[in-house]
Design a protein around this motif. Structure first.
Motif, PDB file in Angstrom:
ATOM      1  N   SER A   1      -9.862 -49.751  -1.381  1.00  0.00           N
ATOM      2  CA  SER A   1      -9.774 -50.585  -0.182  1.00  0.00           C
ATOM      3  C   SER A   1      -9.867 -49.730   1.080  1.00  0.00           C
ATOM      4  O   SER A   1     -10.586 -50.058   2.026  1.00  0.00           O
ATOM      5  N   ASP A   2      -9.144 -48.597   1.090  1.00  0.00           N
ATOM      6  CA  ASP A   2      -9.163 -47.684   2.245  1.00  0.00           C
ATOM      7  C   ASP A   2     -10.569 -47.139   2.497  1.00  0.00           C
ATOM      8  O   ASP A   2     -10.939 -46.873   3.645  1.00  0.00           O
ATOM      9  N   LEU A   3     -11.338 -46.970   1.432  1.00  0.00           N
ATOM     10  CA  LEU A   3     -12.700 -46.444   1.565  1.00  0.00           C
ATOM     11  C   LEU A   3     -13.693 -47.503   2.050  1.00  0.00           C
ATOM     12  O   LEU A   3     -14.834 -47.177   2.384  1.00  0.00           O
ATOM     13  N   GLY A   4     -13.275 -48.788   2.042  1.00  0.00           N
ATOM     14  CA  GLY A   4     -14.139 -49.839   2.577  1.00  0.00           C
ATOM     15  C   GLY A   4     -14.665 -50.828   1.560  1.00  0.00           C
ATOM     16  O   GLY A   4     -15.544 -51.631   1.887  1.00  0.00           O
ATOM     17  N   ALA A   5     -14.141 -50.789   0.318  1.00  0.00           N
ATOM     18  CA  ALA A   5     -14.555 -51.793  -0.670  1.00  0.00           C
ATOM     19  C   ALA A   5     -14.177 -53.187  -0.172  1.00  0.00           C
ATOM     20  O   ALA A   5     -13.109 -53.377   0.410  1.00  0.00           O
ATOM     21  N   ASP A   6     -15.032 -54.159  -0.402  1.00  0.00           N
ATOM     22  CA  ASP A   6     -14.807 -55.526   0.075  1.00  0.00           C
ATOM     23  C   ASP A   6     -13.935 -56.337  -0.877  1.00  0.00           C
ATOM     24  O   ASP A   6     -13.216 -57.246  -0.464  1.00  0.00           O
ATOM     25  N   ILE A   7     -14.051 -56.058  -2.188  1.00  0.00           N
ATOM     26  CA  ILE A   7     -13.371 -56.835  -3.219  1.00  0.00           C
ATOM     27  C   ILE A   7     -12.738 -55.852  -4.201  1.00  0.00           C
ATOM     28  O   ILE A   7     -13.356 -54.830  -4.543  1.00  0.00           O
ATOM     29  N   LEU A   8     -11.526 -56.161  -4.660  1.00  0.00           N
ATOM     30  CA  LEU A   8     -10.833 -55.306  -5.625  1.00  0.00           C
ATOM     31  C   LEU A   8     -10.730 -56.012  -6.967  1.00  0.00           C
ATOM     32  O   LEU A   8     -10.469 -57.208  -7.040  1.00  0.00           O
ATOM     33  N   PHE A   9     -10.923 -55.233  -8.012  1.00  0.00           N
ATOM     34  CA  PHE A   9     -10.849 -55.760  -9.376  1.00  0.00           C
ATOM     35  C   PHE A   9     -10.107 -54.743 -10.238  1.00  0.00           C
ATOM     36  O   PHE A   9     -10.667 -53.716 -10.616  1.00  0.00           O
ATOM     37  N   VAL A  10      -8.827 -55.033 -10.481  1.00  0.00           N
ATOM     38  CA  VAL A  10      -8.036 -54.223 -11.405  1.00  0.00           C
ATOM     39  C   VAL A  10      -8.128 -54.899 -12.771  1.00  0.00           C
ATOM     40  O   VAL A  10      -7.632 -56.009 -12.965  1.00  0.00           O
ATOM     41  N   GLU A  11      -8.816 -54.249 -13.710  1.00  0.00           N
ATOM     42  CA  GLU A  11      -9.086 -54.846 -15.009  1.00  0.00           C
ATOM     43  C   GLU A  11      -7.865 -54.820 -15.922  1.00  0.00           C
ATOM     44  O   GLU A  11      -7.103 -53.845 -15.942  1.00  0.00           O
TER      45      GLU A  11
END
Length: 291
Positions: free
Chosen positions: A178-188
């Protein structure tokens, strides 16, 4: 069809205060049927593409070129945004950038990049390993750089660290993404509702829940997933499993020299789903027999 990009339309959908239900596709026809059924967007499942295109498991056997080609056909067949499975990015950081750039050109609204060791494996099967944190972050940094350089696509960052390293490491990676700029997070593959609530609470952002029947994560109602902090729930195998079960049952009857008539879609409905009705309507102005 709207003139806004797939990424812009997907961003707008993900800003809504709900948990979207997202059936996954594997080819142009399944994507078209999902759009025609009224869903806002879909997800191109790597498991399902590998199964349908090369008849092999999702263990890194299918190539980047095959996935990209499948993605082009899928994106061309439907007006709804499609999230593409970009696996590990197919190489080093520059491969990741190329993957993101070409997925954007293919018409995807988002691309998923994950932190597994290559060749990767389906997130709910055995033998998963993840790269170290620095390499995981570099993949997402490269993906974000491609977006910032002009690739019109959202970046979904996935971690499989829960499996071998525990939830704390998975959450730390998600926060880093998220800090790097990812728009969506997916913890599998979180294993309980408590784990799901913790990861959405500690790693704020747009979250995807992965609803794999028979997998490690409980299958929850979309309203409950919304309460737990999820913006959308992907069902990567539901439609493929339903289709395969119908094929298997029909084959079992045909082996017995029976005809599976009661399992079939009406021919008129089949023609409509494939697009014959729309084709004839579009053809009419150019027909010699037009009134």
């Amino acid at each position: 069809m709207t003139h806004h990009s797939a990424a812009a339309r997907l961003r707008k959908l993900l800003a809504e205060d709900t948990c979207h239900v997202v059936p996954s596709c594997w080819d142009a026809l399944s994507a078209k049927m999902i759009g025609d059924a009224g869903f806002g967007f879909t997800f191109m499942s790597g498991f399902a593409v590998s199964a349908s295109r090369i008849g092999a498991p999702d263990t890194g056997l299918i190539s980047f070129g095959e996935m990209l080609d499948q993605g082009r056909n899928i994106c061309a067949a439907t007006d709804i945004p499609v999230i593409g499975d970009g696996d590990t990015g197919y190489g080093n950081s520059l491969n990741v950038r190329r993957t993101v750039d070409l997925y954007a050109r293919a018409g995807f609204g988002a691309v998923m990049i994950e932190d597994q060791v290559s060749p990767k494996r389906c997130g709910h099967t055995k033998g998963k390993l993840v790269v170290d944190r620095d390499e995981a972050f570099n993949r997402i940094r490269a993906a974000v750089d491609a977006r910032e350089a002009g690739a019109d696509i959202m970046i979904m960052a996935r971690t499989d660290a829960r499996h071998g390293h525990g939830l704390d490491e998975a959450i730390d990676r998600a926060k880093g993404f998220s800090d790097l700029g990812a728009d969506i997070l997916f913890v599998e593959a979180p294993q309980t509702e408590d784990e799901m609530a913790r990861l959405t609470g500690e790693a704020p952002g747009i979250h995807m829940a992965n609803m794999v029947e028979g997998g490690a994560t409980p299958i929850l109602h979309p309203d409950r997933l919304h309460e737990l902090g999820y913006n959308f729930a992907a069902y990567p195998l539901t439609l493929l499993s339903a289709a395969m079960k119908a094929i298997q049952a029909s084959l079992a009857e045909m082996v017995q020299r029976e005809h599976p008539a009661d399992r079939l879609m009406d021919f008129a409905d089949l023609r409509k789903a494939v697009g014959f009705d729309a084709y004839y309507d579009a053809e009419a102005p150019y027909s010699d027999n037009r009134d």
